[in-house]
Design a protein around this motif. Sequence first.
Motif, PDB file in Angstrom:
ATOM      1  N   SER A 164     -35.008 -11.115  -3.466  1.00  0.00           N
ATOM      2  CA  SER A 164     -33.880 -11.559  -2.025  1.00  0.00           C
ATOM      3  C   SER A 164     -33.979 -10.528  -0.820  1.00  0.00           C
ATOM      4  CB  SER A 164     -32.481 -10.911  -2.443  1.00  0.00           C
ATOM      5  OG  SER A 164     -32.022  -9.606  -2.506  1.00  0.00           O
ATOM      6  N   GLY A 165     -35.960 -10.358  -0.891  1.00  0.00           N
ATOM      7  CA  GLY A 165     -35.935  -9.941   0.758  1.00  0.00           C
ATOM      8  C   GLY A 165     -35.562  -8.405   1.192  1.00  0.00           C
ATOM      9  N   VAL A 166     -34.646  -7.472  -0.047  1.00  0.00           N
ATOM     10  CA  VAL A 166     -34.937  -6.641   0.709  1.00  0.00           C
ATOM     11  C   VAL A 166     -35.131  -5.047   1.060  1.00  0.00           C
ATOM     12  CG1 VAL A 166     -32.964  -4.871  -0.440  1.00  0.00           C
ATOM     13  CG2 VAL A 166     -32.033  -7.089  -0.981  1.00  0.00           C
ATOM     14  N   MET A 167     -36.709  -5.366  -0.020  1.00  0.00           N
ATOM     15  CA  MET A 167     -36.984  -3.774   0.005  1.00  0.00           C
ATOM     16  C   MET A 167     -38.314  -4.617   1.599  1.00  0.00           C
ATOM     17  SD  MET A 167     -36.482  -2.097  -1.593  1.00  0.00           S
ATOM     18  CE  MET A 167     -37.356  -1.150  -1.014  1.00  0.00           C
ATOM     19  N   PRO A 168     -38.842  -5.756   1.563  1.00  0.00           N
ATOM     20  CA  PRO A 168     -39.191  -5.889   2.965  1.00  0.00           C
ATOM     21  C   PRO A 168     -38.714  -6.077   4.308  1.00  0.00           C
ATOM     22  CG  PRO A 168     -39.780  -7.709   0.885  1.00  0.00           C
ATOM     23  CD  PRO A 168     -38.911  -6.720   0.834  1.00  0.00           C
TER      24      PRO A 168
ATOM     25  N   VAL B  52     -36.434  -3.489   4.856  1.00  0.00           N
ATOM     26  CA  VAL B  52     -35.975  -2.798   5.189  1.00  0.00           C
ATOM     27  C   VAL B  52     -37.054  -1.370   4.888  1.00  0.00           C
ATOM     28  CG1 VAL B  52     -33.339  -2.145   3.591  1.00  0.00           C
ATOM     29  CG2 VAL B  52     -35.386  -1.439   2.436  1.00  0.00           C
ATOM     30  N   LEU B  53     -38.148  -1.690   4.571  1.00  0.00           N
ATOM     31  CA  LEU B  53     -39.605  -0.809   5.154  1.00  0.00           C
ATOM     32  C   LEU B  53     -40.126  -1.010   6.262  1.00  0.00           C
ATOM     33  CD1 LEU B  53     -41.568  -2.178   1.472  1.00  0.00           C
ATOM     34  CD2 LEU B  53     -40.865   0.685   2.545  1.00  0.00           C
ATOM     35  N   GLN B  54     -39.481  -2.078   7.033  1.00  0.00           N
ATOM     36  CA  GLN B  54     -40.354  -1.876   8.400  1.00  0.00           C
ATOM     37  C   GLN B  54     -39.810  -0.710   9.295  1.00  0.00           C
ATOM     38  OE1 GLN B  54     -42.236  -3.927   9.575  1.00  0.00           O
ATOM     39  NE2 GLN B  54     -42.853  -4.314   7.491  1.00  0.00           N
ATOM     40  N   PRO B  55     -38.335  -0.598  10.132  1.00  0.00           N
ATOM     41  CA  PRO B  55     -37.489   0.463  10.317  1.00  0.00           C
ATOM     42  C   PRO B  55     -38.013   2.286   9.401  1.00  0.00           C
ATOM     43  CG  PRO B  55     -35.838  -0.715   8.561  1.00  0.00           C
ATOM     44  CD  PRO B  55     -36.544  -2.145   8.918  1.00  0.00           C
ATOM     45  N   ILE B  56     -38.248   1.507   8.300  1.00  0.00           N
ATOM     46  CA  ILE B  56     -38.570   3.121   8.154  1.00  0.00           C
ATOM     47  C   ILE B  56     -39.625   3.195   7.428  1.00  0.00           C
ATOM     48  CG2 ILE B  56     -38.831   4.286   5.160  1.00  0.00           C
ATOM     49  CD1 ILE B  56     -36.010   3.370   4.333  1.00  0.00           C
ATOM     50  N   LEU B  57     -40.531   2.348   7.857  1.00  0.00           N
ATOM     51  CA  LEU B  57     -42.570   2.901   8.217  1.00  0.00           C
ATOM     52  C   LEU B  57     -42.583   3.234   9.383  1.00  0.00           C
ATOM     53  CD1 LEU B  57     -44.269  -0.047   5.868  1.00  0.00           C
ATOM     54  CD2 LEU B  57     -43.845   2.075   5.456  1.00  0.00           C
ATOM     55  N   SER B  58     -41.735   2.282  10.401  1.00  0.00           N
ATOM     56  CA  SER B  58     -42.047   2.662  12.234  1.00  0.00           C
ATOM     57  C   SER B  58     -41.080   4.290  12.020  1.00  0.00           C
ATOM     58  CB  SER B  58     -41.055   1.319  12.881  1.00  0.00           C
ATOM     59  OG  SER B  58     -41.291   2.110  13.960  1.00  0.00           O
ATOM     60  N   TYR B  59     -40.107   4.299  11.660  1.00  0.00           N
ATOM     61  CA  TYR B  59     -39.431   5.972  11.579  1.00  0.00           C
ATOM     62  C   TYR B  59     -41.130   6.829  10.966  1.00  0.00           C
ATOM     63  CZ  TYR B  59     -36.546  10.220  11.797  1.00  0.00           C
ATOM     64  OH  TYR B  59     -36.178  11.456  11.834  1.00  0.00           O
ATOM     65  N   GLY B  60     -41.349   6.754  10.222  1.00  0.00           N
ATOM     66  CA  GLY B  60     -43.025   7.504   9.460  1.00  0.00           C
ATOM     67  C   GLY B  60     -43.370   7.671  10.549  1.00  0.00           C
TER      68      GLY B  60
ATOM     69  N   SER C  69     -44.035  -4.461  -7.336  1.00  0.00           N
ATOM     70  CA  SER C  69     -43.668  -2.977  -6.315  1.00  0.00           C
ATOM     71  C   SER C  69     -45.372  -3.324  -5.985  1.00  0.00           C
ATOM     72  CB  SER C  69     -43.727  -1.440  -7.197  1.00  0.00           C
ATOM     73  OG  SER C  69     -42.166  -1.823  -6.977  1.00  0.00           O
ATOM     74  N   LYS C  70     -45.960  -3.874  -6.477  1.00  0.00           N
ATOM     75  CA  LYS C  70     -47.580  -4.247  -5.964  1.00  0.00           C
ATOM     76  C   LYS C  70     -47.121  -5.510  -4.757  1.00  0.00           C
ATOM     77  CE  LYS C  70     -52.374  -5.494  -6.812  1.00  0.00           C
ATOM     78  NZ  LYS C  70     -53.737  -6.454  -8.130  1.00  0.00           N
ATOM     79  N   ARG C  71     -46.770  -6.314  -5.138  1.00  0.00           N
ATOM     80  CA  ARG C  71     -46.466  -7.754  -3.573  1.00  0.00           C
ATOM     81  C   ARG C  71     -45.398  -7.265  -2.597  1.00  0.00           C
ATOM     82  NH1 ARG C  71     -45.144 -10.108  -8.986  1.00  0.00           N
ATOM     83  NH2 ARG C  71     -43.282 -10.467  -8.634  1.00  0.00           N
ATOM     84  N   THR C  72     -44.059  -6.511  -2.903  1.00  0.00           N
ATOM     85  CA  THR C  72     -44.235  -6.143  -2.191  1.00  0.00           C
ATOM     86  C   THR C  72     -44.368  -4.887  -1.070  1.00  0.00           C
ATOM     87  OG1 THR C  72     -41.943  -5.404  -3.094  1.00  0.00           O
ATOM     88  CG2 THR C  72     -41.260  -4.476  -1.377  1.00  0.00           C
ATOM     89  N   LEU C  73     -45.270  -4.321  -1.330  1.00  0.00           N
ATOM     90  CA  LEU C  73     -46.315  -3.422  -0.568  1.00  0.00           C
ATOM     91  C   LEU C  73     -46.843  -3.800  -0.230  1.00  0.00           C
ATOM     92  CD1 LEU C  73     -46.383  -0.433  -3.578  1.00  0.00           C
ATOM     93  CD2 LEU C  73     -45.661   0.035  -1.105  1.00  0.00           C
ATOM     94  N   GLU C  74     -47.949  -5.113  -0.452  1.00  0.00           N
ATOM     95  CA  GLU C  74     -48.714  -5.419  -0.081  1.00  0.00           C
ATOM     96  C   GLU C  74     -48.241  -6.553   1.371  1.00  0.00           C
ATOM     97  OE1 GLU C  74     -50.355  -7.685  -3.187  1.00  0.00           O
ATOM     98  OE2 GLU C  74     -51.984  -6.871  -3.881  1.00  0.00           O
ATOM     99  N   LYS C  75     -46.479  -6.930   1.040  1.00  0.00           N
ATOM    100  CA  LYS C  75     -46.220  -7.836   1.878  1.00  0.00           C
ATOM    101  C   LYS C  75     -45.702  -6.540   3.685  1.00  0.00           C
ATOM    102  CE  LYS C  75     -43.951 -11.401  -0.875  1.00  0.00           C
ATOM    103  NZ  LYS C  75     -42.566 -11.319  -1.526  1.00  0.00           N
TER     104      LYS C  75
END
Length: 249
Positions: free
Chosen positions: A175-179, A181-189, A209-215
């Motif tokens: 349902s597109g959850v991880m893509p 939430v990853l953006q602000p978390i990556l930005s924070y990192g 997980s592979k697809r999520t990370l690639e996206k």
Amino acid sequence: MVKWFILFGGIVLLGINFYAVYDVYQPKVGPIGSGRISMYFWISIFISTLSGIIAISQFFVLFAYDQRNKNFPRMETKRFVLRQIELTDAEEVFYYFSQDEVMKYYDLDVFKDIGEAKKIIRKWQIKYHKNEGFRWGIATKGDNKIIGSCGYHNWEKEHNKAEIGFELTPEFWRSGVMPEVLQPILSYGFEKMELHRIEALYDPENSASKRTLEKAGFIYEGTLRESAFEKGQFCDASICSLLKKEFAK
């Protein structure tokens, strides 16, 4: 509230002791003799004074702990709030960690009781308080219920890199959850933690997980053959990474 009772108790103990010593040496009373009675008196004064000092010290530790909790970085996306996970969230955390499909590629066994959920929450909190990592709870904006988590561990500050990990309750898969939430978390990192490189390790068979990370822009680097011993066997781990200059594009 508890910490204020501890502070009050410590102050009362010290106050009573100071008054007892003062009162004992007043002319109308005089020193309370010598020998065993005097010894017991001073032992009592020493123990209760030490208890008072410990109580007051404990207050300042709890106060500092609470202040750091308040400073945990809270972020929002369109649908979710990224916040610190509390022990009161243990039921939700236990719910998805007790499911075989969630734990299939996780380096932990399926949870059997809620105590295991509380243990992992405390572990995440300790890492945060020791400045060794962050773990955000993914909470729905409607009811503030935790549906998963995402964060950093294996933070190597001398190399400006950290490893990212995440999990999600099955009801929200695909349902597109991880893509989101990853953006602000990556930005924070990259911005707040000053990371140069963010790594992710996943089971080679974990295509989701592979697809999520690639996206999210991660680049596959290879597979570490039998690099970990998990659940009674050696297993491979695929590794991918994202550099700050790549995220900024």
